[in-house]
Design an enzyme around this catalytic site. Structure first.
Site, short mmCIF file in Angstrom:
data_model
loop_
_atom_site.label_atom_id
_atom_site.label_comp_id
_atom_site.label_asym_id
_atom_site.label_seq_id
_atom_site.Cartn_x
_atom_site.Cartn_y
_atom_site.Cartn_z
N GLY A 1 0.77 -1.24 0.00
CA GLY A 1 0.00 0.00 0.00
C GLY A 1 0.80 1.28 0.00
N ASN B 1 1.39 3.22 -2.55
CA ASN B 1 0.64 4.21 -3.30
C ASN B 1 -0.55 4.73 -2.51
OD1 ASN B 1 1.64 4.90 -6.04
ND2 ASN B 1 1.70 2.67 -6.27
N ARG C 1 -15.87 -14.70 -9.66
CA ARG C 1 -15.37 -13.33 -9.68
C ARG C 1 -16.52 -12.33 -9.58
NH1 ARG C 1 -10.12 -12.31 -11.19
NH2 ARG C 1 -8.89 -14.12 -11.85
N ARG D 1 -6.28 -8.14 -8.56
CA ARG D 1 -7.46 -8.83 -9.06
C ARG D 1 -7.95 -8.11 -10.32
NH1 ARG D 1 -9.13 -13.62 -7.60
NH2 ARG D 1 -11.32 -13.01 -7.87
N ILE D 2 -8.41 -8.88 -11.29
CA ILE D 2 -9.04 -8.30 -12.47
C ILE D 2 -10.53 -8.18 -12.18
CG2 ILE D 2 -9.59 -8.62 -14.91
CD1 ILE D 2 -7.01 -10.23 -15.16
N VAL D 3 -11.04 -6.96 -12.27
CA VAL D 3 -12.46 -6.76 -11.96
C VAL D 3 -13.30 -7.08 -13.18
CG1 VAL D 3 -12.09 -5.10 -10.12
CG2 VAL D 3 -12.26 -4.29 -12.48
N HIS E 1 0.16 1.35 -12.90
CA HIS E 1 0.92 0.18 -13.36
C HIS E 1 2.38 0.56 -13.56
CE1 HIS E 1 1.72 -3.65 -15.23
NE2 HIS E 1 2.30 -3.04 -16.24
N GLU F 1 5.57 6.80 -9.25
CA GLU F 1 4.19 6.39 -9.01
C GLU F 1 3.56 7.24 -7.92
OE1 GLU F 1 3.39 2.19 -8.53
OE2 GLU F 1 5.31 1.70 -9.44
#
Length: 234
Positions: A13, A15, A66, A95-97, A113, A178
């Site tokens: 965490g 960021n 998912r 995770r890909i939402v 990213h 970032e």
């Protein structure tokens, strides 16, 4: 009125911390309503609790699909006070939402990213860049769509890849950028200055006078190039 944000984390965490720091410094017009993690041991949860920010742990392994997991995330985020006009910031969320999630917050989900998209998507962006032998890498803040690391780009920062460094060393230098470009992108959202036209994100002019950082050499230690340019305070 401060823009309500939900932050999604899976790990350390850092960021998230950069967002918290900018809010507390009065430079980011936002309020984090909840930090959600799919891992109970994510240090990002500790960072949130250290600043009295509500947290929720939703273990994706406890859901049959998912879509079911995303439905519960939507419920938790809405309960926190972040509705369809708020923003969801992914900060190391692994995770890909699904469309279940994206349709609720369409055009309001952003991600950071550690590569210059569309190059090197996925969880090993820094190492992939080094192993490929590129001369320039960096980081990207983008809107999230149904594909991994694919949505329209808001802001990017580029740094040179140094001879002999590995992915960890490159990643550490990218991480410092970032922490600057993510809060900047969120501030532009808070000011209502971002407009998506297909894959293109346009930054509207500021309504107040701002001193722009130089286009190049924003950070002389890393010889970074950032576009659009960072504004004063970032």
């Amino acid at each position: 009125m401060a823009m309500p944000i939900a932050v999604l984390v899976s790990g350390g965490g850092s960021n998230l911390q950069s967002i918290i720091d900018r809010i507390e410094a009065g430079m980011l017009d936002a309020e984090i309503k909840v930090v959600v993690s799919n891992r109970a041991d994510a240090f990002g949860l500790t960072r949130a609790r250290n600043h009295n920010i509500p947290t929720r742990v939703l273990l994706h392994t406890e859901f049959p699909s998912r879509e079911a997991f995303d439905e519960e995330m939507v419920r938790a985020i809405r309960e926190s006070g972040v509705n369809e006009t708020g923003v969801v910031a992914m900060a190391g969320f692994m995770r890909i939402v699904t469309p279940v999630f994206l349709e609720t917050f369409r055009g309001r989900v952003v991600n950071i990213h550690p590569a210059l998209l569309p190059s090197f998507p996925g969880v090993h962006g820094q190492a992939d860049a080094v192993n490929y032998g590129v001369k320039i890498s960096g980081c990207t803040v983008h809107f999230v769509d149904e594909q991994m690391d694919h949505g329209p780009v808001i802001i990017q920062a580029a740094v040179p890849c140094l001879t002999g460094e590995d992915g960890d060393a490159l990643g550490a230098r990218i991480l410092g950028l970032e922490h600057r470009i993510y809060p900047q992108a969120l501030q532009w959202l808070a000011e209502g200055r971002l407009e998506m036209r297909g894959r293109f994100v346009h930054l509207k002019p500021a309504s107040r006078n701002l001193a722009l950082q130089p286009v190049a050499d924003v950070d002389t230690d890393t010889q970074a190039l950032v576009w659009p340019p960072l504004e004063e305070g970032f």
